[in-house]
Design a protein around this motif. Sequence first.
Motif, PDB file in Angstrom:
ATOM      1  N   LEU A 139      55.323  39.341  28.485  1.00 24.74           N
ATOM      2  CA  LEU A 139      56.405  38.611  27.810  1.00 24.74           C
ATOM      3  C   LEU A 139      57.624  39.499  27.593  1.00 24.74           C
ATOM      4  O   LEU A 139      58.729  39.008  27.384  1.00 24.74           O
ATOM      5  CB  LEU A 139      55.897  38.073  26.469  1.00 24.74           C
ATOM      6  CG  LEU A 139      54.956  36.879  26.600  1.00 24.74           C
ATOM      7  CD1 LEU A 139      54.071  36.730  25.371  1.00 24.74           C
ATOM      8  CD2 LEU A 139      55.756  35.602  26.836  1.00 24.74           C
ATOM      9  N   LEU A 140      57.427  40.820  27.632  1.00 27.28           N
ATOM     10  CA  LEU A 140      58.556  41.744  27.532  1.00 27.28           C
ATOM     11  C   LEU A 140      58.652  42.581  28.809  1.00 27.28           C
ATOM     12  O   LEU A 140      59.065  43.748  28.782  1.00 27.28           O
ATOM     13  CB  LEU A 140      58.408  42.640  26.289  1.00 27.28           C
ATOM     14  CG  LEU A 140      58.802  41.969  24.961  1.00 27.28           C
ATOM     15  CD1 LEU A 140      58.399  42.815  23.767  1.00 27.28           C
ATOM     16  CD2 LEU A 140      60.306  41.665  24.915  1.00 27.28           C
ATOM     17  N   SER A 141      58.258  41.970  29.922  1.00 22.55           N
ATOM     18  CA  SER A 141      58.357  42.641  31.241  1.00 22.55           C
ATOM     19  C   SER A 141      57.787  44.054  31.194  1.00 22.55           C
ATOM     20  O   SER A 141      58.299  44.955  31.849  1.00 22.55           O
ATOM     21  CB  SER A 141      59.804  42.685  31.722  1.00 22.55           C
ATOM     22  OG  SER A 141      60.386  41.414  31.639  1.00 22.55           O
ATOM     23  N   HIS A 142      56.727  44.256  30.413  1.00 21.98           N
ATOM     24  CA  HIS A 142      56.004  45.528  30.334  1.00 21.98           C
ATOM     25  C   HIS A 142      56.886  46.706  29.929  1.00 21.98           C
ATOM     26  O   HIS A 142      56.539  47.863  30.152  1.00 21.98           O
ATOM     27  CB  HIS A 142      55.292  45.826  31.666  1.00 21.98           C
ATOM     28  CG  HIS A 142      54.358  44.717  32.071  1.00 21.98           C
ATOM     29  ND1 HIS A 142      53.111  44.560  31.530  1.00 21.98           N
ATOM     30  CD2 HIS A 142      54.528  43.679  32.934  1.00 21.98           C
ATOM     31  CE1 HIS A 142      52.535  43.476  32.052  1.00 21.98           C
ATOM     32  NE2 HIS A 142      53.373  42.924  32.899  1.00 21.98           N
ATOM     33  N   GLY A 143      58.060  46.407  29.365  1.00 23.77           N
ATOM     34  CA  GLY A 143      58.916  47.489  28.864  1.00 23.77           C
ATOM     35  C   GLY A 143      59.620  48.273  29.954  1.00 23.77           C
ATOM     36  O   GLY A 143      60.144  49.363  29.705  1.00 23.77           O
ATOM     37  N   LYS A 144      59.621  47.749  31.188  1.00 19.38           N
ATOM     38  CA  LYS A 144      60.269  48.505  32.277  1.00 19.38           C
ATOM     39  C   LYS A 144      60.801  47.547  33.337  1.00 19.38           C
ATOM     40  O   LYS A 144      60.604  46.337  33.234  1.00 19.38           O
ATOM     41  CB  LYS A 144      59.268  49.497  32.886  1.00 19.38           C
ATOM     42  CG  LYS A 144      57.988  48.868  33.380  1.00 19.38           C
ATOM     43  CD  LYS A 144      56.917  49.917  33.627  1.00 19.38           C
ATOM     44  CE  LYS A 144      55.584  49.232  33.884  1.00 19.38           C
ATOM     45  NZ  LYS A 144      54.468  50.145  33.890  1.00 19.38           N
ATOM     46  N   GLY A 145      61.446  48.126  34.331  1.00 19.79           N
ATOM     47  CA  GLY A 145      61.947  47.302  35.436  1.00 19.79           C
ATOM     48  C   GLY A 145      63.351  46.784  35.169  1.00 19.79           C
ATOM     49  O   GLY A 145      64.024  47.202  34.227  1.00 19.79           O
ATOM     50  N   LYS A 146      63.736  45.845  36.017  1.00 19.37           N
ATOM     51  CA  LYS A 146      65.113  45.356  36.022  1.00 19.37           C
ATOM     52  C   LYS A 146      65.559  44.817  34.662  1.00 19.37           C
ATOM     53  O   LYS A 146      66.660  45.095  34.194  1.00 19.37           O
ATOM     54  CB  LYS A 146      65.237  44.251  37.079  1.00 19.37           C
ATOM     55  CG  LYS A 146      66.479  44.402  37.943  1.00 19.37           C
ATOM     56  CD  LYS A 146      66.445  43.467  39.138  1.00 19.37           C
ATOM     57  CE  LYS A 146      66.928  42.084  38.720  1.00 19.37           C
ATOM     58  NZ  LYS A 146      66.700  41.036  39.690  1.00 19.37           N
ATOM     59  N   ALA A 147      64.660  44.033  34.041  1.00 17.85           N
ATOM     60  CA  ALA A 147      65.034  43.410  32.765  1.00 17.85           C
ATOM     61  C   ALA A 147      65.417  44.467  31.726  1.00 17.85           C
ATOM     62  O   ALA A 147      66.198  44.202  30.815  1.00 17.85           O
ATOM     63  CB  ALA A 147      63.876  42.569  32.249  1.00 17.85           C
ATOM     64  N   TRP A 148      64.845  45.664  31.872  1.00 19.66           N
ATOM     65  CA  TRP A 148      65.101  46.725  30.904  1.00 19.66           C
ATOM     66  C   TRP A 148      66.156  47.708  31.399  1.00 19.66           C
ATOM     67  O   TRP A 148      66.330  48.783  30.824  1.00 19.66           O
ATOM     68  CB  TRP A 148      63.805  47.473  30.589  1.00 19.66           C
ATOM     69  CG  TRP A 148      62.867  46.654  29.759  1.00 19.66           C
ATOM     70  CD1 TRP A 148      61.910  45.803  30.220  1.00 19.66           C
ATOM     71  CD2 TRP A 148      62.831  46.573  28.330  1.00 19.66           C
ATOM     72  NE1 TRP A 148      61.268  45.199  29.159  1.00 19.66           N
ATOM     73  CE2 TRP A 148      61.806  45.663  27.983  1.00 19.66           C
ATOM     74  CE3 TRP A 148      63.550  47.188  27.299  1.00 19.66           C
ATOM     75  CZ2 TRP A 148      61.493  45.343  26.665  1.00 19.66           C
ATOM     76  CZ3 TRP A 148      63.230  46.880  25.987  1.00 19.66           C
ATOM     77  CH2 TRP A 148      62.213  45.960  25.680  1.00 19.66           C
ATOM     78  N   GLY A 149      66.839  47.332  32.466  1.00 21.71           N
ATOM     79  CA  GLY A 149      67.964  48.143  32.942  1.00 21.71           C
ATOM     80  C   GLY A 149      67.527  49.472  33.516  1.00 21.71           C
ATOM     81  O   GLY A 149      67.981  50.517  33.067  1.00 21.71           O
ATOM     82  N   GLU A 150      66.626  49.424  34.497  1.00 16.82           N
ATOM     83  CA  GLU A 150      66.217  50.663  35.162  1.00 16.82           C
ATOM     84  C   GLU A 150      67.449  51.435  35.612  1.00 16.82           C
ATOM     85  O   GLU A 150      68.455  50.798  35.945  1.00 16.82           O
ATOM     86  CB  GLU A 150      65.359  50.351  36.393  1.00 16.82           C
ATOM     87  CG  GLU A 150      63.980  49.867  36.045  1.00 16.82           C
ATOM     88  CD  GLU A 150      63.009  50.959  35.617  1.00 16.82           C
ATOM     89  OE1 GLU A 150      63.316  51.638  34.620  1.00 16.82           O
ATOM     90  OE2 GLU A 150      61.970  51.091  36.236  1.00 16.82           O
ATOM     91  N   PRO A 151      67.493  52.748  35.730  1.00 19.68           N
ATOM     92  CA  PRO A 151      66.359  53.637  35.543  1.00 19.68           C
ATOM     93  C   PRO A 151      65.938  53.737  34.068  1.00 19.68           C
ATOM     94  O   PRO A 151      66.783  53.668  33.173  1.00 19.68           O
ATOM     95  CB  PRO A 151      66.885  54.979  36.049  1.00 19.68           C
ATOM     96  CG  PRO A 151      68.364  54.899  35.889  1.00 19.68           C
ATOM     97  CD  PRO A 151      68.720  53.452  36.089  1.00 19.68           C
ATOM     98  N   HIS A 152      64.647  53.904  33.902  1.00 17.36           N
ATOM     99  CA  HIS A 152      64.045  53.852  32.578  1.00 17.36           C
ATOM    100  C   HIS A 152      64.516  55.016  31.699  1.00 17.36           C
ATOM    101  O   HIS A 152      64.277  56.161  31.996  1.00 17.36           O
ATOM    102  CB  HIS A 152      62.528  53.898  32.745  1.00 17.36           C
ATOM    103  CG  HIS A 152      61.800  54.043  31.456  1.00 17.36           C
ATOM    104  ND1 HIS A 152      61.944  53.157  30.430  1.00 17.36           N
ATOM    105  CD2 HIS A 152      60.922  54.971  31.025  1.00 17.36           C
ATOM    106  CE1 HIS A 152      61.189  53.527  29.418  1.00 17.36           C
ATOM    107  NE2 HIS A 152      60.559  54.634  29.748  1.00 17.36           N
ATOM    108  N   SER A 153      65.202  54.668  30.642  1.00 17.96           N
ATOM    109  CA  SER A 153      65.700  55.750  29.776  1.00 17.96           C
ATOM    110  C   SER A 153      65.591  55.359  28.315  1.00 17.96           C
ATOM    111  O   SER A 153      66.223  55.957  27.461  1.00 17.96           O
ATOM    112  CB  SER A 153      67.166  56.020  30.118  1.00 17.96           C
ATOM    113  OG  SER A 153      67.894  54.828  29.938  1.00 17.96           O
ATOM    114  N   LYS A 154      64.818  54.327  28.030  1.00 15.62           N
ATOM    115  CA  LYS A 154      64.739  53.855  26.633  1.00 15.62           C
ATOM    116  C   LYS A 154      63.784  54.720  25.831  1.00 15.62           C
ATOM    117  O   LYS A 154      62.805  55.244  26.366  1.00 15.62           O
ATOM    118  CB  LYS A 154      64.181  52.434  26.568  1.00 15.62           C
ATOM    119  CG  LYS A 154      64.824  51.498  27.489  1.00 15.62           C
ATOM    120  CD  LYS A 154      65.648  50.470  26.773  1.00 15.62           C
ATOM    121  CE  LYS A 154      66.219  49.541  27.790  1.00 15.62           C
ATOM    122  NZ  LYS A 154      67.636  49.472  27.875  1.00 15.62           N
TER     123      LYS A 154
END
Length: 580
Positions: A297-312
């Motif tokens: 439901l939260l796109s596993h905290g990674k990927g496009k929805a989270w604005g890769e590259p992963h830096s959160k």
Amino acid sequence: MADAAVKEKQAVAPEAEQELTDGFHLIIDALKLNGVKTIYGVPGIPITDFGRMAQASGIRVLSFRHEQSAGYAASIAGFLTKQPGICLTVSAPGFLNGLTALAHATTNCFPMILISGSSEREIVDLQQGDYEEMDQLATAKPLCKAAYRILHAQDIGIGVARAIRAAVSGRPGGVYLDLPAKLFGQVMDAEQGRKSLVKVIDPAPAQIPAPDAVKRALDVLKGAQRPLIILGKGAAYAQADDNIRALVEKSGVPFLPMSMAKGLLPDTHPQCAGAARSTVLKDSDVVMLIGARLNWLLSHGKGKAWGEPHSKKFIQIDIEPKEMDSNVDIAAPVVGDIGSCVSALLEGMGAKWPAAPADWVNAVKAKREENVAKMAPRLMNNNVPMDYHGALGVLRTIVKERPDAILVNEGANALDLTRGIIDVYEPRKRLDVGTWGIMGIGQGYAIAAAVETGKPVLAIEGDSAFGFSGMEIETICRYQLPVCVVVFNNDGIYRGTDVNPLGTDPATTVFVKGSRYDKMIEAFGGVGVNATSPDELKRAVNAAMDSGKPTLINAMIDPAAGSESGRIGNLNPQSKLKKK
Ligand code: ADP
Ligand code: TPW
Ligand code: MG
């Protein structure tokens, strides 16, 4: 007195003088001692008399038409009350019907106890073909948090206590309690029986977070340029409403509610980023999760929805330590119960906590206002046939005018569009398909919501979703519950327009065209209304909510209005060959 004399006296004492109790009464007494007020179930061998006796003892026993609905009712009763919801079923088939709900409760972290009668152990274990033979304990085990069987009357107190504690302590979940038929009739001395009962002390003990963990979380939050708070249904479950609101407001950070956390703070709150979801997921740099998992439901905290590259950087507040790092690394895990964690965080923030960066807060606000403005005209349309937006536009106003009503919601388009469009104003007022996106919760949830809270219920359900538990409208009528079911009838699953290219059977996703679900409730003395326009829909729902009479409104939706799988069509596997 000499031993011999005592023995002689016991031997001649008339049996009637000894007060006796039995399994039936001990189970009821054990449940009542621990505050159980309601049982949801379906009667039959070996629990028919148990249900009758429980009812006669003052427990409210609601009989359903199918155990799955009774189970869903129990699961959501658990979510709403923080006490385990109780579902009662017969052996093998009834047990299995209830098991889906038990697994659903476990998956969603709702406390629930499925109590099923079972057949003779000796015969079941030798597989000699008993009535409704099944090794229910073994079957239940992988699908719930804990599973117990009580064989002896003197163990009922401990067995019930274990089930309750297992359901509500730590991460809540489903518990199976197996009660073989023979147990109910077992007799024991009443005084001994009373002494054997256990009132569970502090069943869900506070779990205080480590001070270091709290400090680490606050340091990460303080360092954020573009912070975001995500509230999940664990936060709604925790009933720490005032402190959660205080934390969000003191921090000034935009918040995103997951669907069943909507209303913890009103969706109309100035910090709500619900209408700017993609922007905040993509652009935030620090995300504080409160009772929400980084699952699909939260796109596993990674990927496009989270604005890769992963830096959160993630801060996660959860009672379950194993949840940390489940999908991505968690910079600041805070393990504890949400009430304790949030108050520790508030305390740690002190009086001089800096305001969230204004440029970020304003950017989120601007995006949200832009999206709300874009949507507004679509919600005002009075089209016939109705589309989802026209229908939801009027329902949205009705919910705004009745913020204490409980909204139950299932379907695909009927779910996703309702979630996005209807604002929720109070905690735990939106109940839906949960972590599995399960169809069939509608009537069970509506019944339990009405029973547990005494509030009116508005259930918005796709025509397919409704069908999974449609027979329970008889249950709603029988108990005269203040439930208004709106069936979004678009002639099928996602859309009603599919055609089978062979022209033989109907397409797999369509139903009888122009069905009149409203007629179904009339069979049971409820109010049925066919609504073809937003105006008609509005009148009918208002009348139902005012009268509190069981009502089913068949809302005719344009069969072409929906999209495949609502908002999650991307999860459908694609055939390369199909497109050749
Ligand atoms: P959503 O679907 O709304 O994102 P999830 O069901 O994925 O929410 O997450 C709920 C989380 O809340 C679970 O990980 C669960 O362990 C946690 N949780 C439930 N109750 C509590 C509580 N009282 N304190 C802390 N965490 C809790
Ligand atoms: C237990 C699969 C997901 S959504 C849905 C199904 C069958 C029904 C969608 O049609 P509906 O809504 O309700 O008419 P709408 O507005 O889009 O037309 N079985 C279970 N759970 C799920 N999720 C499915 C099947 C499914
Ligand atoms: Mg439909």
